[in-house]
Enzyme design. Structure first.
Site, PDB file in Angstrom:
ATOM      1  N   SER A  45       0.834  -1.203   0.000  1.00  0.00           N
ATOM      2  CA  SER A  45       0.000   0.000   0.000  1.00  0.00           C
ATOM      3  C   SER A  45       0.864   1.247   0.000  1.00  0.00           C
ATOM      4  O   SER A  45       1.978   1.244   0.557  1.00  0.00           O
ATOM      5  CB  SER A  45      -0.871  -0.021   1.262  1.00  0.00           C
ATOM      6  N   TYR A  95      -1.762  -1.201  11.050  1.00  0.00           N
ATOM      7  CA  TYR A  95      -2.089  -1.739   9.714  1.00  0.00           C
ATOM      8  C   TYR A  95      -0.985  -1.364   8.732  1.00  0.00           C
ATOM      9  O   TYR A  95      -0.447  -2.207   8.009  1.00  0.00           O
ATOM     10  CB  TYR A  95      -3.444  -1.190   9.233  1.00  0.00           C
ATOM     11  N   LYS A 147       2.207  -3.630   6.506  1.00  0.00           N
ATOM     12  CA  LYS A 147       2.575  -3.607   5.078  1.00  0.00           C
ATOM     13  C   LYS A 147       4.084  -3.380   4.927  1.00  0.00           C
ATOM     14  O   LYS A 147       4.744  -4.026   4.114  1.00  0.00           O
ATOM     15  CB  LYS A 147       1.793  -2.524   4.334  1.00  0.00           C
TER      16      LYS A 147
HETATM   17  C1  UD1 Z   1      -6.515   4.146   3.935  1.00  0.00           C
HETATM   18  C2  UD1 Z   1      -5.100   3.694   4.142  1.00  0.00           C
HETATM   19  C3  UD1 Z   1      -4.651   2.848   2.971  1.00  0.00           C
HETATM   20  C4  UD1 Z   1      -5.584   1.681   2.835  1.00  0.00           C
HETATM   21  C5  UD1 Z   1      -6.984   2.202   2.625  1.00  0.00           C
HETATM   22  C6  UD1 Z   1      -7.948   1.028   2.522  1.00  0.00           C
HETATM   23  C7  UD1 Z   1      -3.498   5.049   5.346  1.00  0.00           C
HETATM   24  C8  UD1 Z   1      -2.729   6.328   5.385  1.00  0.00           C
HETATM   25  N1  UD1 Z   1      -4.262   4.865   4.270  1.00  0.00           N
HETATM   26  O1  UD1 Z   1      -6.497   5.058   2.827  1.00  0.00           O
HETATM   27  O2  UD1 Z   1      -3.357   2.375   3.164  1.00  0.00           O
HETATM   28  O3  UD1 Z   1      -5.177   0.894   1.753  1.00  0.00           O
HETATM   29  O4  UD1 Z   1      -7.354   3.048   3.718  1.00  0.00           O
HETATM   30  O5  UD1 Z   1      -8.498   0.645   3.704  1.00  0.00           O
HETATM   31  O6  UD1 Z   1      -3.377   4.235   6.220  1.00  0.00           O
HETATM   32  N2  UD1 Z   1     -12.763  10.706   3.864  1.00  0.00           N
HETATM   33  C9  UD1 Z   1     -13.738  11.623   4.222  1.00  0.00           C
HETATM   34  N3  UD1 Z   1     -14.893  11.144   4.784  1.00  0.00           N
HETATM   35  C10 UD1 Z   1     -15.107   9.803   4.990  1.00  0.00           C
HETATM   36  C11 UD1 Z   1     -14.091   8.880   4.601  1.00  0.00           C
HETATM   37  C12 UD1 Z   1     -12.929   9.368   4.055  1.00  0.00           C
HETATM   38  O7  UD1 Z   1     -13.592  12.825   4.050  1.00  0.00           O
HETATM   39  O8  UD1 Z   1     -16.163   9.439   5.514  1.00  0.00           O
HETATM   40  C13 UD1 Z   1     -11.517  11.228   3.238  1.00  0.00           C
HETATM   41  C14 UD1 Z   1     -10.285  10.894   4.075  1.00  0.00           C
HETATM   42  O9  UD1 Z   1     -10.045  11.930   5.001  1.00  0.00           O
HETATM   43  C15 UD1 Z   1      -9.214  10.821   2.987  1.00  0.00           C
HETATM   44  C16 UD1 Z   1      -9.959  10.340   1.745  1.00  0.00           C
HETATM   45  O10 UD1 Z   1     -11.342  10.564   1.998  1.00  0.00           O
HETATM   46  O11 UD1 Z   1      -8.717  12.100   2.730  1.00  0.00           O
HETATM   47  C17 UD1 Z   1      -9.758   8.856   1.460  1.00  0.00           C
HETATM   48  O12 UD1 Z   1     -10.026   8.129   2.665  1.00  0.00           O
HETATM   49  P1  UD1 Z   1     -10.124   6.526   2.685  1.00  0.00           P
HETATM   50  O13 UD1 Z   1     -11.016   6.040   1.611  1.00  0.00           O
HETATM   51  O14 UD1 Z   1     -10.438   6.125   4.081  1.00  0.00           O
HETATM   52  O15 UD1 Z   1      -8.661   6.031   2.287  1.00  0.00           O
HETATM   53  P2  UD1 Z   1      -7.245   6.455   2.887  1.00  0.00           P
HETATM   54  O16 UD1 Z   1      -7.335   6.922   4.261  1.00  0.00           O
HETATM   55  O17 UD1 Z   1      -6.589   7.338   1.882  1.00  0.00           O
END
Ligand code: UD1
Length: 339
Positions: free
Chosen positions: A124, A149, A153
């Site tokens: 990842s 987590y 990785k």
């Molecule tokens: C995270 C993990 C990544 C993992 C992935 C899958 C980290 C840094 N990243 O990615 O390694 O493969 O999850 O489980 O550990 N967001 C919102 N509202 C929400 C949900 C998300 O605003 O309800 C935003 C988050 O702040 C982020 C973006 O959307 O900026 C993507 O979030 P998300 O889909 O959870 O993935 P990551 O955190 O990037």
């Protein structure tokens, strides 16, 4: 080539099984169904017209894993099976270290016993943490993990590197995924999170479907054009196809002790608000959302430099973020019987 797909009933695993079949490989699935459902196998069958061998087995059970290797005679392994909830890993680190690391050790050990020489690992972009500069290349230094987590990785990559170094016949690749989203275009398989989704796109589709009241955008005061985080969102089918390219590269590889890492992203960064707007536009729906505080542990901005995977593996994404968001919505509508 007969390929063991661990976690083959999961989100990325199931799409990879379909693409392996489409490309003439023979996938065999191991999955303990911890975070996936047997229904996915029905979806895979509808798409491919095939029943693939499926073992409801935990990769931590070495004797059962051995029996499967004995029976199936694999040519290679793609290892997806792992826990992946960042927040849960902070609360239950031992659960994550035990499951994600032990299963890797068992697979590598059994592969050695049965002289299986090709291994593709699900890593990842989390291993880069918050990089000092973007886009990140494979040479961008890894940062200390921000969650157990993420640490599993990084540790797994190191274990594979060290093991390959000592095992001349083994060839391995770690794929560093950016943010996989979307679903199969038939809407027969897709993402099926248990409980309240922590990832962005399943939360969006469930909100649009009326299963959740409102999406909270985590933070709008980041140093980005609209203040929300930047990610590299990749269609899950494109990501699945990268695994085929990795297997082919391993097959053709003549260098002993070959191990390499590849970023698998589109090379484009979009903000969370860009993604929301695109979702609304391509699907003609209005999403209920509001801006909330930052989520602890979130990286401000990251996207891939994808030259290496483009040039060495001859892989480029074929689908856009709009395609992914349309497919994700079609999948959600099917799940919730909306039309
Ligand atoms: C995270 C993990 C990544 C993992 C992935 C899958 C980290 C840094 N990243 O990615 O390694 O493969 O999850 O489980 O550990 N967001 C919102 N509202 C929400 C949900 C998300 O605003 O309800 C935003 C988050 O702040 C982020 C973006 O959307 O900026 C993507 O979030 P998300 O889909 O959870 O993935 P990551 O955190 O990037």
């Amino acid at each position: 080539m007969k390929i063991l797909v661990t976690g083959g009933v999961g989100f990325i695993g199931s799409h990879t099984v379909v693409e392996l079949f489409n490309a003439g490989f023979e996938p065999v699935i191991i999955d303990n169904l911890y975070n996936s459902s047997r229904d996915v196998l029905v979806g895979i069958k509808k798409i491919t017209g095939q029943d693939f061998p499926f073992y409801e087995v935990d990769c931590n059970d070495i004797s059962q894993v051995r029996e499967i290797f004995e029976k199936e005679k694999f040519d290679g392994v793609i290892h997806f099976a792992a826990y992946k909830a960042v927040g849960e890993s902070v609360d239950e680190p031992l659960k994550y270290y035990e499951n994600n690391i032990l299963s890797l050790l068992i697979l590598l050990k059994v592969m050695k016993e049965f002289a299986v020489d090709k291994f593709v690992f699900s890593s990842s972009c989390t291993v880069y943490g918050q990089p000092d500069s973007i886009p990140v290349t494979e040479l961008t230094p890894r940062q200390p993990a921000t969650s157990p987590y993420g640490n599993t990785k990084a540790i797994a990559e190191d274990i594979i590197r060290d093991h390959v170094h000592a095992a001349p016949n083994l060839k391995a690749i770690s794929l560093r995924y950016f943010n996989p989203i979307g679903a199969h275009e038939t809407a027969l398989i897709g993402e099926l999170p248990n409980g309240v989704p922590s990832n962005l796109v399943p939360f969006i589709t469930q909100t649009a479907a009326g299963l959740r009241k409102s999406l909270t955008v985590f933070g709008s005061d980041y140093d980005t054009p609209d203040g929300t985080c930047i990610r590299d969102f990749i269609h899950v089918v494109d990501l699945a196809k990268a695994h085929l390219k990795a297997l082919i590269l391993l097959q053709e590889q003549t260098t002993p002790n070959y191990y390499d890492v590849f970023n698998v992203g589109t090379g484009k960064g979009y903000t969370v608000l860009d993604l929301i707007k695109t979702f609304e536009e391509v699907n003609g729906v209005k999403l209920n959302y509001s801006i909330g505080p930052r989520r602890e542990g979130d990286v401000e901005k990251i996207y891939a430099q994808s030259d290496k995977v483009n040039n060495v593996m001859k892989w480029t994404p074929e689908k856009t973020m709009s395609d992914a968001l349309r497919d994700a919505w079609n999948w959600q509508k099917k799940l919730t019987n909306l039309q």
